[in-house]
Write an enzyme that holds these catalytic residues in place. Structure first.
Site, PDB file in Angstrom:
ATOM      1  N   GLU A  59    -103.792 -58.703  35.529  1.00 12.70           N
ATOM      2  CA  GLU A  59    -104.361 -58.119  36.748  1.00 12.70           C
ATOM      3  C   GLU A  59    -105.816 -57.692  36.528  1.00 12.70           C
ATOM      4  OE1 GLU A  59    -102.820 -58.715  39.310  1.00 12.70           O
ATOM      5  OE2 GLU A  59    -100.892 -59.173  38.376  1.00 12.70           O
ATOM      6  N   GLU A  70    -106.040 -67.957  39.903  1.00  7.59           N
ATOM      7  CA  GLU A  70    -105.325 -67.401  38.755  1.00  7.59           C
ATOM      8  C   GLU A  70    -106.018 -67.708  37.421  1.00  7.59           C
ATOM      9  OE1 GLU A  70    -102.791 -65.368  38.798  1.00  7.59           O
ATOM     10  OE2 GLU A  70    -102.418 -65.460  40.956  1.00  7.59           O
ATOM     11  N   PHE A  93     -92.696 -66.172  50.831  1.00 11.13           N
ATOM     12  CA  PHE A  93     -92.248 -65.825  52.176  1.00 11.13           C
ATOM     13  C   PHE A  93     -92.904 -64.558  52.725  1.00 11.13           C
ATOM     14  CE2 PHE A  93     -88.548 -68.326  50.578  1.00 11.13           C
ATOM     15  CZ  PHE A  93     -88.734 -69.409  51.421  1.00 11.13           C
ATOM     16  N   GLY A 108     -99.134 -64.880  49.793  1.00  5.93           N
ATOM     17  CA  GLY A 108    -100.045 -65.976  50.111  1.00  5.93           C
ATOM     18  C   GLY A 108     -99.754 -67.277  49.409  1.00  5.93           C
ATOM     19  N   TYR A 109     -98.537 -67.418  48.843  1.00  3.75           N
ATOM     20  CA  TYR A 109     -98.270 -68.569  47.975  1.00  3.75           C
ATOM     21  C   TYR A 109     -97.422 -69.661  48.625  1.00  3.75           C
ATOM     22  CZ  TYR A 109    -100.375 -66.307  43.941  1.00  3.75           C
ATOM     23  OH  TYR A 109    -101.268 -65.741  43.071  1.00  3.75           O
TER      24      TYR A 109
END
Length: 726
Positions: A478, A507, A643, A646-647
């Site tokens: 992070e 990422e 769901f 943002g993936y």
């Protein structure tokens, strides 16, 4: 009414940073509605603009977006870290209005024409690479927002967008509520056999918070929840197999019960996404997703998954065979079940490498890890990080704020750190989010501010948080995201930090930072025994390195399973079979529909019927798991990444970006990790490219500027100990 309305509303008038101590649920609705009202008034002026320029068009439009971004972003942040019924209700009340307003910008023909006019003006108005990318992205996003739609199509498209936003919130809330609802109180010694002391202390502390005033680590009672720091150690360490099974089944069926059931929510989300795609003229939602990503087409993503799967699957099968043999040696008589895997994997790892997570914990108190991580950032990127002398008002007492300085001691950024799990109000996982975006205005330079949120082990008593090695990796991950947000040098709001960075490249900086926790010099910086201050002993470090790629094939295969399942649900599920099938009845071309039948008789399908989401899951699991999921497995019901995040049709991004991150770290290995001069020089170049340029250039060009070439999968396979199998 001017922009200073609602003077008492801390959401609408946030100042330099939000005052989280003052923000209440009742502030949400008036602040959001006022931001929308002001925005609509300003849009009227922009719609009449005859000769759009950057100054006259983009900057006022940016002002409209920024105001709502700050308010809605703060609300969304609080929903993740300090959830409550009142906040949910306020969020749900105005969410449709926010979606409608955002669509009114994206679908505004006058604004679209102004963007096109700016693009046509060329260098006269588009004076930098960042501005060129911003204009291109605005035009692309307007098309994806339905700017070209008319009449009933646009009306239906807008209805879908509002419904999808509401469904994502509903999904997320169900996961949180299901997590909150599951609790087991353990009271007997035989129930906790094998569980480590740190877990017992945390479980007793959790029990105290739930009303068991006399709970102690030694005597209990102990509370088990579905928060990761609570349930996963049970799977790893509990000798009580029935307890492991109970916890495992609860974790994989979360939010799938009659009361909290995300299955119909998933079906509706997938159906609406598919309809959304077709209205826009795409065959399926996966194509919509990739329209704004680095990967050119879904076939490129599938190719990566298949190529990595060829290496991962046989390795994972071999790992399972060895684990089964080990379990038999330890007296396990029947076949290994899914709730046995983590337990015997951990026992075998402990024997092979002679260490446990609990042995490592005392060496990684959070304050020491932070200090060492900041020292590494200083070495690589010439920045200094320190706790802010005056702490802003935060949402929880555990949250701390840090300032980031350059070599001249000038403040260039800041971030909030929220490190610990909090059952019932904080969602699981770990993430970085944006509080403030870097932006140069005529008056000042707005400095970037990030939220870094983890769900690590909380401190117990007088001792600081003692981190597992996995939690250390997560923190570095992070922090990597935060560095890209905070060290940007782009002054344009829409392209600074992570803004306008293709999702499957975002990422890269986070996964790149994880590599450093396996370097001895970094371990010396981030470790220090909680009682003696002694750094991690060399024998333990060597065991960590030896164990680094333990079960690597299984871990990789699991990620490929998630990635392909996500892609398949959005590329194939939701419509009808099209194309010609051959090669043993397997379709050679499938898009926009559901894979359902066997084609014969000249390639025409003879049987077509609906394939459920669970059918798709079972089909992918048959190829990409070693042990099939339970018949009742419902992990998709808590798969918030796709769901409620943002993936969607983008979970593959983790592996796509990991190819980049491994290749990037290989550059440091090639330079010589013990050569401080070379590392500092390479760190400078990495900062000036990957971290600095944000969304001002295509990530492929940014990566080439750093590495001098495109990335290959070789470093990823080597770092995972799989290169020989390749």
């Amino acid at each position: 009414m001017n922009d200073n309305t609602l003077p008492e509303n801390p959401l609408f008038n946030q100042g330099e940073l939000p005052d989280f101590s003052a923000i209440q649920a009742e502030h949400v609705v008036p602040a959001v509605r006022e931001a929308i009202r002001v925005g609509r008034e300003k849009l009227k002026t922009l719609e009449q603009l005859q000769n759009p320029t950057w100054q006259a068009f983009v900057l006022p439009l940016r002002d409209i977006s920024r105001r709502l971004d700050r308010i809605w972003g703060t609300v969304g942040h609080l929903l993740g870290v300090k959830n409550s019924d009142a906040l949910r209700a306020a969020h749900e009340e105005v969410q449709p209005e926010v979606v409608e307003f955002q669509l009114s910008i994206g679908q505004n023909p006058a604004l679209f024409k102004s963007w096109q006019a700016l693009q046509a003006a060329g260098p006269k108005e588009i004076t930098t690479a960042a501005r060129k990318r911003i204009v291109e992205a605005a035009i692309r996003d307007a098309r994806l927002s339905g700017v070209a739609l008319e009449g009933e199509k646009q009306k239906r498209f807008n209805e879908i967008q509002r419904d999808l936003a509401a469904l994502a919130t509903k999904f997320s809330n169900a996961v949180l509520d299901a997590t909150k609802a599951f609790q087991i109180v353990l009271t007997k010694p035989e129930e906790i056999a094998g569980l480590p002391q740190s877990w017992l202390a945390g479980a007793a502390h959790a029990a105290q918070a739930k009303g068991h005033a006399g709970a102690t680590a030694e005597n209990g009672p102990w509370l088990v929840t579905l928060d990761y720091p609570s349930y996963y150690p049970v799977l790893q360490h509990a000798q009580n197999r029935a307890l492991r099974e109970q916890v495992y089944r609860a974790s994989v069926t979360r939010a799938s019960s009659e009361k909290l059931n995300n299955w119909p929510v998933i079906d509706e989300i997938l159906r609406l996404r598919h309809e959304n795609a077709q209205i826009l003229g795409f065959a399926n939602y996966a194509q919509v997703s990739l329209a704004a990503k680095m990967a050119p087409e879904t076939k490129n993503v599938r190719e990566m998954i298949v190529n990595l799967g060829k290496v991962a699957k046989p390795q994972a099968q071999n790992e399972f065979v060895r684990l089964t043999e080990y379990a038999k040696q330890k007296g396990h008589e029947d076949s290994l079940q899914l709730w046995d895997i983590a337990f015997y994997s951990e026992r075998r790892r402990e024997e092979l490498y002679s260490f446990t997570d609990e042995e490592l914990r005392p060496y990684f108190p959070l304050p020491k890890v932070l200090s060492g991580m900041f020292d590494l950032a200083e070495k690589l990127f010439t920045v200094k990080i320190a706790a802010a002398p005056t702490q802003p008002k935060v949402w929880h007492r555990d949250v701390q704020y840090f300032d980031v300085y350059d070599t001249t001691a000038k403040k260039i950024a800041g971030f909030f750190l929220d490190p610990y799990a909090r059952s019932g109000e904080k969602r699981g996982g770990a993430w970085m989010d944006v509080c403030r975006q870097r932006e140069a205005t005529e008056e000042s330079l707005v400095l970037p501010v990030a939220y870094l949120v983890c769900n690590g082990t909380p401190p117990v008593g007088e001792k600081p948080s003692l981190m597992t090695f996995t939690e250390v990796e997560t923190l570095f991950h992070e922090f990597g995201h935060g560095l890209q947000h905070m060290l940007t040098t782009v002054d344009e709001y829409e392209a600074s930090g992570i803004s306008n960075v293709e999702w499957d490249a975002v990422e890269l900086p986070s996964q790149f930072m994880e590599n450093w926790v396996y370097e001895r010099s970094v371990i010396d910086q981030i470790s220090g025994h909680v009682e003696t201050g002694e750094p991690l002993p060399q024998p333990l470090f060597e065991k960590i390195i030896a164990a680094k790629n333990y079960m690597a094939g299984s871990i990789l295969l699991r990620q490929l399973y998630f990635s392909l399942l996500d892609l398949e649900l959005h590329e194939v599920h939701g419509g009808t079979l099209v194309g010609v099938a051959k090669d043993g009845g397997k379709p050679t071309e499938v898009h926009g529909g559901t894979l359902v039948g066997v084609a014969t008789e000249g390639g025409k399908p003879t049987e077509v019927h609906g394939e459920t989401v669970r059918d798709v899951q079972r089909r992918i699991a048959a190829e990409y798991t070693v042990i099939p999921p339970l018949p009742e497995d419902a992990f998709l019901c808590s798969f918030s990444h796709i769901f409620a995040g943002g993936y969607a049709a983008g979970y593959y991004s983790y592996k796509w970006a990991e190819v980049l991150s491994a290749d990037a770290f290989a550059a440091f290995e090639e330079a010589g990790l013990n050569d401080d001069g070379a590392i500092r020089e390479l760190g400078r170049r990495y900062r000036e490219t990957v971290l600095a340029r944000g969304g001002s250039e295509h990530p492929l060009e940014v990566y080439r500027a750093f590495r001098g070439r495109d990335a290959t999968i070789d470093a990823l396979l080597r770092h995972n100990g799989l290169i020989q199998a390749a």
